[in-house]
Write a protein that holds these residues in place. Structure first.
Motif, PDB file in Angstrom:
ATOM      1  N   PRO A 296       0.796  -1.227   0.000  1.00 44.68           N
ATOM      2  CA  PRO A 296       0.000   0.000   0.000  1.00 44.68           C
ATOM      3  C   PRO A 296       0.829   1.279   0.000  1.00 44.68           C
ATOM      4  O   PRO A 296       1.927   1.310   0.564  1.00 44.68           O
ATOM      5  CB  PRO A 296      -0.809  -0.076   1.300  1.00 44.68           C
ATOM      6  CG  PRO A 296      -0.352  -1.253   2.034  1.00 44.68           C
ATOM      7  CD  PRO A 296       0.627  -2.015   1.221  1.00 44.68           C
ATOM      8  N   ARG A 297       0.283   2.322  -0.638  1.00 46.07           N
ATOM      9  CA  ARG A 297       0.857   3.656  -0.497  1.00 46.07           C
ATOM     10  C   ARG A 297      -0.249   4.594  -0.038  1.00 46.07           C
ATOM     11  O   ARG A 297      -1.428   4.295  -0.152  1.00 46.07           O
ATOM     12  CB  ARG A 297       1.512   4.154  -1.779  1.00 46.07           C
ATOM     13  CG  ARG A 297       0.580   4.520  -2.912  1.00 46.07           C
ATOM     14  CD  ARG A 297       1.330   5.294  -3.978  1.00 46.07           C
ATOM     15  NE  ARG A 297       1.710   6.617  -3.507  1.00 46.07           N
ATOM     16  CZ  ARG A 297       2.624   7.386  -4.088  1.00 46.07           C
ATOM     17  NH1 ARG A 297       3.281   6.926  -5.135  1.00 46.07           N
ATOM     18  NH2 ARG A 297       2.877   8.582  -3.633  1.00 46.07           N
ATOM     19  N   TYR A 298       0.139   5.724   0.506  1.00 47.32           N
ATOM     20  CA  TYR A 298      -0.822   6.652   1.088  1.00 47.32           C
ATOM     21  C   TYR A 298      -0.660   8.026   0.458  1.00 47.32           C
ATOM     22  O   TYR A 298       0.451   8.531   0.336  1.00 47.32           O
ATOM     23  CB  TYR A 298      -0.649   6.687   2.615  1.00 47.32           C
ATOM     24  CG  TYR A 298      -0.946   5.329   3.200  1.00 47.32           C
ATOM     25  CD1 TYR A 298      -2.237   4.986   3.574  1.00 47.32           C
ATOM     26  CD2 TYR A 298       0.053   4.345   3.278  1.00 47.32           C
ATOM     27  CE1 TYR A 298      -2.535   3.718   4.035  1.00 47.32           C
ATOM     28  CE2 TYR A 298      -0.241   3.073   3.733  1.00 47.32           C
ATOM     29  CZ  TYR A 298      -1.529   2.758   4.114  1.00 47.32           C
ATOM     30  OH  TYR A 298      -1.826   1.498   4.551  1.00 47.32           O
TER      31      TYR A 298
ATOM     32  N   PHE B  94       9.279   7.332   5.145  1.00 42.63           N
ATOM     33  CA  PHE B  94       8.073   6.602   4.772  1.00 42.63           C
ATOM     34  C   PHE B  94       7.601   7.145   3.434  1.00 42.63           C
ATOM     35  O   PHE B  94       7.195   8.304   3.355  1.00 42.63           O
ATOM     36  CB  PHE B  94       7.034   6.844   5.877  1.00 42.63           C
ATOM     37  CG  PHE B  94       5.702   6.167   5.694  1.00 42.63           C
ATOM     38  CD1 PHE B  94       5.369   5.065   6.471  1.00 42.63           C
ATOM     39  CD2 PHE B  94       4.765   6.650   4.784  1.00 42.63           C
ATOM     40  CE1 PHE B  94       4.122   4.454   6.347  1.00 42.63           C
ATOM     41  CE2 PHE B  94       3.528   6.039   4.640  1.00 42.63           C
ATOM     42  CZ  PHE B  94       3.203   4.944   5.432  1.00 42.63           C
ATOM     43  N   GLN B  95       7.704   6.336   2.387  1.00 44.27           N
ATOM     44  CA  GLN B  95       7.432   6.804   1.032  1.00 44.27           C
ATOM     45  C   GLN B  95       6.821   5.682   0.196  1.00 44.27           C
ATOM     46  O   GLN B  95       7.105   4.519   0.436  1.00 44.27           O
ATOM     47  CB  GLN B  95       8.745   7.198   0.324  1.00 44.27           C
ATOM     48  CG  GLN B  95       9.569   8.253   1.007  1.00 44.27           C
ATOM     49  CD  GLN B  95       8.980   9.649   0.884  1.00 44.27           C
ATOM     50  OE1 GLN B  95       8.170   9.905  -0.004  1.00 44.27           O
ATOM     51  NE2 GLN B  95       9.369  10.530   1.774  1.00 44.27           N
TER      52      GLN B  95
ATOM     53  N   CYS C 223       3.354  -0.022   8.328  1.00 44.38           N
ATOM     54  CA  CYS C 223       2.619  -0.066   7.058  1.00 44.38           C
ATOM     55  C   CYS C 223       1.920   1.269   6.814  1.00 44.38           C
ATOM     56  O   CYS C 223       2.089   1.876   5.779  1.00 44.38           O
ATOM     57  CB  CYS C 223       1.609  -1.211   7.123  1.00 44.38           C
ATOM     58  SG  CYS C 223       0.535  -1.354   5.698  1.00 44.38           S
ATOM     59  N   ARG C 224       1.153   1.737   7.801  1.00 40.41           N
ATOM     60  CA  ARG C 224       0.347   2.948   7.653  1.00 40.41           C
ATOM     61  C   ARG C 224       1.045   4.155   8.291  1.00 40.41           C
ATOM     62  O   ARG C 224       1.883   3.977   9.186  1.00 40.41           O
ATOM     63  CB  ARG C 224      -1.010   2.737   8.331  1.00 40.41           C
ATOM     64  CG  ARG C 224      -1.909   1.772   7.581  1.00 40.41           C
ATOM     65  CD  ARG C 224      -3.067   1.324   8.439  1.00 40.41           C
ATOM     66  NE  ARG C 224      -2.643   0.278   9.356  1.00 40.41           N
ATOM     67  CZ  ARG C 224      -3.277  -0.887   9.535  1.00 40.41           C
ATOM     68  NH1 ARG C 224      -4.374  -1.141   8.865  1.00 40.41           N
ATOM     69  NH2 ARG C 224      -2.821  -1.778  10.377  1.00 40.41           N
ATOM     70  N   PRO C 225       0.659   5.362   7.890  1.00 39.55           N
ATOM     71  CA  PRO C 225       1.244   6.568   8.503  1.00 39.55           C
ATOM     72  C   PRO C 225       1.102   6.575  10.026  1.00 39.55           C
ATOM     73  O   PRO C 225       2.012   6.988  10.734  1.00 39.55           O
ATOM     74  CB  PRO C 225       0.431   7.705   7.874  1.00 39.55           C
ATOM     75  CG  PRO C 225      -0.030   7.161   6.565  1.00 39.55           C
ATOM     76  CD  PRO C 225      -0.269   5.705   6.783  1.00 39.55           C
ATOM     77  N   ALA C 226      -0.032   6.096  10.536  1.00 44.20           N
ATOM     78  CA  ALA C 226      -0.249   6.118  11.984  1.00 44.20           C
ATOM     79  C   ALA C 226       0.808   5.287  12.710  1.00 44.20           C
ATOM     80  O   ALA C 226       1.297   5.678  13.776  1.00 44.20           O
ATOM     81  CB  ALA C 226      -1.642   5.588  12.305  1.00 44.20           C
ATOM     82  N   GLU C 227       1.167   4.132  12.133  1.00 39.51           N
ATOM     83  CA  GLU C 227       2.173   3.281  12.778  1.00 39.51           C
ATOM     84  C   GLU C 227       3.545   3.944  12.747  1.00 39.51           C
ATOM     85  O   GLU C 227       4.314   3.868  13.703  1.00 39.51           O
ATOM     86  CB  GLU C 227       2.219   1.915  12.091  1.00 39.51           C
ATOM     87  CG  GLU C 227       1.005   1.071  12.413  1.00 39.51           C
ATOM     88  CD  GLU C 227       0.410   0.368  11.214  1.00 39.51           C
ATOM     89  OE1 GLU C 227      -0.763  -0.018  11.296  1.00 39.51           O
ATOM     90  OE2 GLU C 227       1.120   0.219  10.187  1.00 39.51           O
TER      91      GLU C 227
END
Ligand SMILES: [Fe+2]
Length: 612
Positions: A368-370, A412-413, A565-569
């Motif tokens: 995944p990307r955000y 994180f990219q 994995c996610r921005p929050a993590e």
């Protein structure tokens, strides 16, 4: 359109991969979503992600493939139990509930996992076929020898054969209980690390020791043939019948009982690590020579858990007979999900492969990307303080400046990596020229054992100045170890040479000490513009500032935690550790500006994750 979903589950490292019309659209490990390292449950979250990435629903899937054959595996368990009865009864009983609940009812389990919406065929490939398919089909080679080196699947523990065009054929195998993967895991267990996860630590520990047990291993534990095949003396092992890897006889050969987990690592463990590493490399080299002779191929594709032994891989490439080697980045069981999907597309459905000079793994950036809007919304919701940069040039210049000031940065990219290594999408990065950086990062950022080495990312075009690679050799997936160039090494003085064990760490050995292991070996990642975009730009910016085209790259997590994995993590990990800055796409967060930095308890954060 043909959509094929590959699944691996129920052993360790569950994963899903989606191949649409032959293209790898998405692949991810379940642990990244559930935050449970090596999660082996049915990968509902990974499947959901893969379908979302492709804009599909379960009804759109044409084939579901599973990465091994549960009935054959059960047969092995049963036969092994019978051969060792009654001693094997306890391990057999321990395994049974999961088998009766899930593994023997796989179509039902798969159906449940897909919400009952999938009504077409399930296809099961053999474990080693899945590994082999994952090694050959994404590779840049039209034809190649294929070698899988593993713990165990159904019966095979290693296999080899060839891949040509859109077909693979495995012709030879080594069978359970004789297994290079299980042999290495037995030593992982004995030295006090976790089986199926601590193998990397054992490899990292090896350069601190002397291989004084190598002869004992060769003479007592295995009967090694010239072709690399071997038989193990099972009286030293306990994995067929018991719940431990080694038997009491093993202790006699290695000067006492296994090290207790988390107790101090002594010279004995270092010497044991050096010894089993040497033997493993010897076996890998012999097998490689044999496979080369039998197949007559110039190129080699590798997969299976042992193919994560990047020291062994480096020796196969440099000392072995093959001109080129390609290794599946997700070489462990997660990669089986990708293998079975590609196997169905090419081998069963007979679709041709187009080979165009590079692999089709897309830098293994398959997760995944955000988007910026999503990241901004999250950061605002938690009251984070951030700076948004309008161009990559400004962003990279700022981050390179932080690194040059010896700041540690969470980076994180882009899409998350598929496979156990962070490759510049979910990485913690820093300045490799700093002498203190290795212990700072190990102890204050990752909270892990101080002996563990870090790896560098280097601009592809300047790799030869720093590392002894073969001409044209590439290592985009960080699966090869190479020595530091003589010209970059620092002369070690008399007192420094006499240091032993962990004290060797105190010595600066090169112009990039934070990524130079005590034996001058380095696990290299080459970074290029075609695969890495912004990560490449960042290293270029660091080079412009400092003259150094190398940075430290370690995975974005703490000990025991799956990679974020996610921005929050990423944000929580940043706050809970001593990381100085966090970069989420083009947002930069500085630690000292975060109002929440004091609210989060480091102890509580670390306690969520079981030590690995
Ligand atoms: Fe495997």
């Amino acid at each position: 359109m043909t959509a094929i979903l590959g699944v691996s589950a129920f052993y360790h490292d569950s994963a899903a991969a989606l191949v649409v019309d032959g293209r790898i659209v998405a692949a991810a490990q379940e642990e990244r979503f559930t935050r449970k390292k090596h999660d082996y449950n049915f990968p509902v979250n990974a499947i959901e992600y893969c379908l979302k990435e492709a804009g599909l629903t379960p009804e759109d899937i044409d084939y579901v493939g599973f990465y091994d054959k549960p009935f054959l595996k059960f047969e092995r368990l049963l036969e092994t139990y019978l051969a060792y009865a009654p001693a094997g009864f306890s391990s057999f009983l321990a395994a049974l509930p999961l088998w009766f609940r899930q593994k023997l009812h796989l179509p039902r389990e798969l159906n449940n996992g897909l919400g009952g919406a999938y009504r077409k065929r399930f296809i099961f490939t053999e474990h080693h076929e899945s590994h082999a398919a994952s090694a050959f089909f994404p590779s840049p080679f039209d034809e190649a020898a294929i070698l899988t080196l593993d713990g165990v699947g159904e019966w095979a523990t290693a296999s080899f054969g060839t891949g040509r065009g859109n077909r693979i054929e495995l012709t030879h195998e080594l069978r359970f209980p004789h297994s290079l993967g299980l042999l290495y895991s037995a030593f992982t267990y004995f030295t006090g690390f976790k089986v199926n996860s601590g193998e990397y630590k054992l490899m990292g520990l090896a350069p601190y020791g002397e291989p004084r047990f190598a002869d004992v291993i060769m003479e007592k534990l295995i009967d090694l043939k010239e072709d690399g095949s071997f038989r193990m003396d099972m009286s030293y092992f306990n994995y067929c019948q018991g719940l431990t890897m080694t038997s009491p006889r093993f202790d006699e050969l290695f000067e006492g009982p296994p090290r207790k987990a988390e107790s101090p690592v002594t010279a004995r463990e270092m010497d044991i690590a050096a010894s089993i590493q040497r033997v493993t490399e010897e076996i890998m080299l012999r097998i490689a020579r044999h496979v080369h002779a039998r197949t007559g191929m110039k190129r080699l594709c590798l997969a299976g858990g042992v193919a994560l032994n990047c020291v062994g891989n480096g020796r196969i490439l440099r000392e072995g007979p093959f001109e080129e080697v390609w290794i599946q980045p997700a070489a462990g069981d997660a990669g089986g999900a990708l293998g079975v999907a590609l196997f169905i597309w090419h081998q069963l459905l007979d679709n041709p492969r187009q080979v165009a000079g590079t692999d089709v793994q897309s830098g293994s950036l398959l997760g995944p990307r955000y988007e910026a809007a999503e990241i901004r919304a999250y950061l605002d919701s938690v009251g984070a303080v951030y700076h948004e940069y309008q161009t990559d040039a400004e962003l990279c210049d700022r981050v390179a400046g932080l690194m040059a000031d010896e700041r540690v940065v969470g980076w994180f990219q882009d899409r998350m990596e598929f496979g156990p290594r962070a490759l510049g999408a979910r990485s913690i990065i820093g300045d490799p020229r700093s002498q203190n950086m290795q212990s700072t990062m190990n102890l204050k950022i990752k909270f892990r054992e101080s002996f563990r080495p870090f790896a560098p990312s280097v601009l592809r075009e300047r790799v030869d100045e720093f590392f002894q690679m073969r001409p044209g050799e590439d290592s985009p997936y960080m699966l090869l170890v190479a020595p530091v160039q003589e010209s970059q090494r620092r002369r070690v003085n008399g007192t420094e040479t006499s240091l032993s064990g962990i004290d060797k760490l105190k010595v600066s050995r090169s112009t990039i000490p934070a990524v130079t292991h005590v034996d001058y070996s380095v696990r290299v990642q080459t970074v290029d513009t075609s695969r890495h975009n912004r990560y490449y730009d960042l290293i270029r910016a660091f080079e412009r500032k400092t003259g150094c085209p190398v940075i430290i790259n370690t995975s974005f997590n703490v000990r025991g935690e799956p990679i974020v994995c996610r921005p929050a993590e990423a944000y929580r990990c940043f706050l809970a550790t001593n990381m100085d800055a966090l970069v989420l796409e083009r947002f930069v967060l500085l630690r000292e500006e975060q109002p929440q930095a004091r609210d989060i308890s480091r102890e509580e954060y670390l306690a969520q994750f079981e030590l690995d």
